[in-house]
Design a protein around this motif. Structure first.
Motif, PDB file in Angstrom:
ATOM      1  N   GLU A   6       5.862 -20.944   9.971  1.00  0.00           N
ATOM      2  CA  GLU A   6       6.415 -19.711   9.455  1.00  0.00           C
ATOM      3  C   GLU A   6       6.837 -19.223  10.986  1.00  0.00           C
ATOM      4  N   PHE A   7       8.205 -18.441  10.877  1.00  0.00           N
ATOM      5  CA  PHE A   7       8.646 -17.950  11.702  1.00  0.00           C
ATOM      6  C   PHE A   7       7.982 -16.422  12.112  1.00  0.00           C
ATOM      7  N   GLY A   8       7.928 -16.025  13.341  1.00  0.00           N
ATOM      8  CA  GLY A   8       7.226 -14.612  13.628  1.00  0.00           C
ATOM      9  C   GLY A   8       5.955 -14.571  14.146  1.00  0.00           C
ATOM     10  N   GLU A   9       5.783 -13.748  14.661  1.00  0.00           N
ATOM     11  CA  GLU A   9       4.489 -13.412  15.519  1.00  0.00           C
ATOM     12  C   GLU A   9       3.246 -13.567  14.769  1.00  0.00           C
ATOM     13  N   ILE A  10       3.285 -12.573  13.831  1.00  0.00           N
ATOM     14  CA  ILE A  10       1.953 -12.665  12.891  1.00  0.00           C
ATOM     15  C   ILE A  10       2.000 -13.641  11.729  1.00  0.00           C
ATOM     16  N   PRO A  11       1.454 -14.306  11.405  1.00  0.00           N
ATOM     17  CA  PRO A  11       1.410 -15.317  10.355  1.00  0.00           C
ATOM     18  C   PRO A  11       1.172 -14.323   8.847  1.00  0.00           C
ATOM     19  N   ILE A  12       2.147 -14.314   8.000  1.00  0.00           N
ATOM     20  CA  ILE A  12       2.122 -13.453   6.762  1.00  0.00           C
ATOM     21  C   ILE A  12       1.747 -14.457   5.695  1.00  0.00           C
ATOM     22  N   ASP A  13       2.557 -15.261   5.556  1.00  0.00           N
ATOM     23  CA  ASP A  13       2.422 -16.157   4.302  1.00  0.00           C
ATOM     24  C   ASP A  13       1.046 -16.739   4.184  1.00  0.00           C
ATOM     25  N   HIS A  14       0.383 -16.983   5.229  1.00  0.00           N
ATOM     26  CA  HIS A  14      -0.925 -17.448   5.041  1.00  0.00           C
ATOM     27  C   HIS A  14      -2.057 -16.512   4.002  1.00  0.00           C
ATOM     28  N   ASP A  15      -1.572 -15.256   4.202  1.00  0.00           N
ATOM     29  CA  ASP A  15      -2.278 -14.269   3.378  1.00  0.00           C
ATOM     30  C   ASP A  15      -1.732 -14.307   2.170  1.00  0.00           C
ATOM     31  N   LEU A  16      -0.602 -14.750   1.997  1.00  0.00           N
ATOM     32  CA  LEU A  16      -0.001 -14.499   0.593  1.00  0.00           C
ATOM     33  C   LEU A  16      -0.212 -16.006  -0.230  1.00  0.00           C
ATOM     34  N   VAL A  17      -0.667 -17.006   0.417  1.00  0.00           N
ATOM     35  CA  VAL A  17      -0.600 -18.524  -0.137  1.00  0.00           C
ATOM     36  C   VAL A  17      -2.321 -18.299  -0.481  1.00  0.00           C
ATOM     37  N   ILE A  18      -2.434 -18.666  -1.972  1.00  0.00           N
ATOM     38  CA  ILE A  18      -3.727 -18.798  -2.173  1.00  0.00           C
ATOM     39  C   ILE A  18      -4.292 -20.118  -1.811  1.00  0.00           C
ATOM     40  N   GLY A  19      -5.390 -20.510  -1.814  1.00  0.00           N
ATOM     41  CA  GLY A  19      -6.057 -21.691  -1.693  1.00  0.00           C
ATOM     42  C   GLY A  19      -6.997 -21.651  -0.535  1.00  0.00           C
ATOM     43  N   ALA A  20      -7.867 -22.800  -0.649  1.00  0.00           N
ATOM     44  CA  ALA A  20      -8.934 -23.063   0.495  1.00  0.00           C
ATOM     45  C   ALA A  20      -8.418 -23.311   1.975  1.00  0.00           C
ATOM     46  N   ASP A  21      -9.009 -22.459   2.715  1.00  0.00           N
ATOM     47  CA  ASP A  21      -8.523 -22.475   4.162  1.00  0.00           C
ATOM     48  C   ASP A  21      -8.471 -24.005   4.809  1.00  0.00           C
ATOM     49  N   GLU A  22      -9.339 -24.759   4.400  1.00  0.00           N
ATOM     50  CA  GLU A  22      -9.463 -26.066   4.887  1.00  0.00           C
ATOM     51  C   GLU A  22      -8.049 -26.898   4.550  1.00  0.00           C
ATOM     52  N   ASP A  23      -7.517 -26.408   3.294  1.00  0.00           N
ATOM     53  CA  ASP A  23      -6.311 -27.227   3.016  1.00  0.00           C
ATOM     54  C   ASP A  23      -5.050 -26.621   3.424  1.00  0.00           C
ATOM     55  N   ILE A  24      -4.974 -25.692   4.250  1.00  0.00           N
ATOM     56  CA  ILE A  24      -3.857 -24.928   4.696  1.00  0.00           C
ATOM     57  C   ILE A  24      -3.847 -25.232   6.084  1.00  0.00           C
ATOM     58  N   PHE A  25      -2.661 -25.903   6.622  1.00  0.00           N
ATOM     59  CA  PHE A  25      -2.345 -26.208   7.943  1.00  0.00           C
ATOM     60  C   PHE A  25      -1.316 -25.245   8.316  1.00  0.00           C
ATOM     61  N   GLU A  26      -1.571 -24.531   9.282  1.00  0.00           N
ATOM     62  CA  GLU A  26      -0.580 -23.271   9.724  1.00  0.00           C
ATOM     63  C   GLU A  26       0.089 -23.868  10.931  1.00  0.00           C
ATOM     64  N   MET A  27       1.496 -23.654  11.107  1.00  0.00           N
ATOM     65  CA  MET A  27       2.083 -24.082  12.232  1.00  0.00           C
ATOM     66  C   MET A  27       2.929 -22.634  12.356  1.00  0.00           C
ATOM     67  N   ASN A  28       2.902 -22.078  13.650  1.00  0.00           N
ATOM     68  CA  ASN A  28       3.488 -20.828  13.478  1.00  0.00           C
ATOM     69  C   ASN A  28       3.978 -20.537  14.977  1.00  0.00           C
ATOM     70  N   ASN A  29       4.006 -21.487  15.780  1.00  0.00           N
ATOM     71  CA  ASN A  29       4.643 -21.410  17.003  1.00  0.00           C
ATOM     72  C   ASN A  29       6.070 -22.206  17.344  1.00  0.00           C
ATOM     73  N   GLY A  30       6.711 -21.881  16.352  1.00  0.00           N
ATOM     74  CA  GLY A  30       8.206 -22.368  16.294  1.00  0.00           C
ATOM     75  C   GLY A  30       8.563 -23.182  14.896  1.00  0.00           C
ATOM     76  N   CYS A  31       9.558 -23.734  14.951  1.00  0.00           N
ATOM     77  CA  CYS A  31      10.091 -24.319  13.824  1.00  0.00           C
ATOM     78  C   CYS A  31      10.145 -26.172  13.725  1.00  0.00           C
ATOM     79  N   ILE A  32       9.500 -26.575  12.595  1.00  0.00           N
ATOM     80  CA  ILE A  32       9.183 -27.834  12.516  1.00  0.00           C
ATOM     81  C   ILE A  32      10.341 -28.730  12.399  1.00  0.00           C
ATOM     82  N   CYS A  33      11.629 -28.057  11.925  1.00  0.00           N
ATOM     83  CA  CYS A  33      12.996 -29.003  12.098  1.00  0.00           C
ATOM     84  C   CYS A  33      13.276 -28.984  13.567  1.00  0.00           C
TER      85      CYS A  33
END
Ligand code: ZN
Length: 324
Positions: free
Chosen positions: A42-69
């Motif tokens: 996710e782009f942007g200082e504060i991760p929003i999608d994480h709050d929007l995405v349902i699911g167990a925390d241990e299964d969600i890997f967040e990468m917010n410090n730039g763009c994966i492409c």
């Protein structure tokens, strides 16, 4: 690695606000019994999608410090390697890229990185297109073209917000950019999961099941602005010389790999009773013999997707590899 199952990876792409997180949530909520690991970029200082995405925390890997492409592609590989260590805990991986990411470099990473290549398989690029803001996005942002050009499946989303006539126009434009993708018209990203998961989109076999290989002259008269991505489809009878074709295509990709973003096709090779299928992502190229032609007519079919494609040169190049 024979005992381990290869994990399919689905890349969710599409411009800002097209409905990626809605689709992700829809997939995670569905009762499919699959254990899915999610990589959230996710782009942007504060991760929003994480709050929007349902699911167990241990299964969600967040990468917010730039763009994966681009800026944090290395981190993506590192995260994928971490997932490989836990691969027995998951049945598949979903990557939600940012709205500004091009799927091309990400797809390339799967073809380039050996470890990733052994354990994970890029199963498909699923792109959401916002029917309401389509033309503006296409006009303003190059990456919107690339998102369409690289996808296996396109969800033309938010059809409830535009007229049937408008939907038809957008559909036609999308097909002119990528004639091989399967297009579904959706509302709130509602789609049968079998249409987007485990589709084997990057398996060479899927090349010949692509939607269509329009005839040679189907795309004449396109206006080309500098960022416009188009497709050139070629259908030719006759036998192809394997060595000459491979050399020609490799030279083409080395010289113009950045413009020929994607190529795929089925070839009738001289001296072989089998179909030969090939595909490329930028300069990465892959080809293999497939099942026998049997009674089917042995037609060479291929499509090139990219910028500033020179139809005549491509046709001459391909014809130069024919055995007469
Ligand atoms: Zn990027």
């Amino acid at each position: 690695m024979s005992d381990k199952q290869v994990l399919p990876v689905t890349l969710l792409s599409g411009f800002l606000g097209a409905g990626k997180t809605t689709l992700l949530n829809y997939i995670l909520k569905e009762n499919h019994g699959k254990r899915i690991a999610v990589i959230e970029n996710e782009f942007g200082e504060i991760p929003i999608d994480h709050d929007l995405v349902i699911g167990a925390d241990e299964d969600i890997f967040e990468m917010n410090n730039g763009c994966i492409c681009c800026s944090i592609k290395g981190d993506l590989i590192a995260t994928l390697n971490r997932l490989i260590e836990r691969h027995d805990k998951f049945d598949s991986i979903l990557i939600e890229s940012t709205g500004l990411a091009s799927p091309g470099p990400i797809a390339q990473a799967f073809l380039l990185e050996d470890v990733v290549n052994d354990t994970l398989k890029l199963d498909g690029i699923v792109t959401l297109v916002d029917a309401k803001h389509f033309w503006r996005q296409l006009d303003e942002v190059d990456v919107a073209w690339e998102q369409i050009a690289f996808s296996n499946v396109i969800l033309l989303n938010k059809i409830d917000l535009v007229s049937a006539d408008e939907i038809a126009k957008v559909d036609t434009k999308i097909r002119s950019i990528n004639p091989t993708a399967r297009i579904f018209q959706t509302q709130n990203a509602g789609i049968e999961l079998d249409e987007i998961l485990n589709i084997g989109g990057f398996d060479l076999e899927s090349v010949q099941q692509s939607e269509s290989f329009p005839g040679i002259d189907e795309h004449d008269g396109h206006s080309h602005s500098d960022s416009e991505i188009t497709s050139v489809s070629i259908t030719l009878e006759g036998e192809m010389d394997r060595v000459r074709f491979v050399n020609w295509l490799q030279m083409l990709l080395i010289m113009e790999g950045m413009d020929v973003m994607r190529a795929k096709g089925v070839l009738n090779l001289a001296g072989s009773d089998k179909r030969h299928i090939f595909q490329s992502v930028f300069m990465m190229f892959d080809g293999q013999d497939d099942c026998p032609w049997g009674d089917e007519s042995r037609i060479n079919k291929m499509v090139f997707i990219g910028r500033d494609l020179d139809r005549q040169r491509l046709e001459e190049g391909v014809k130069g590899c024919m055995v007469f």
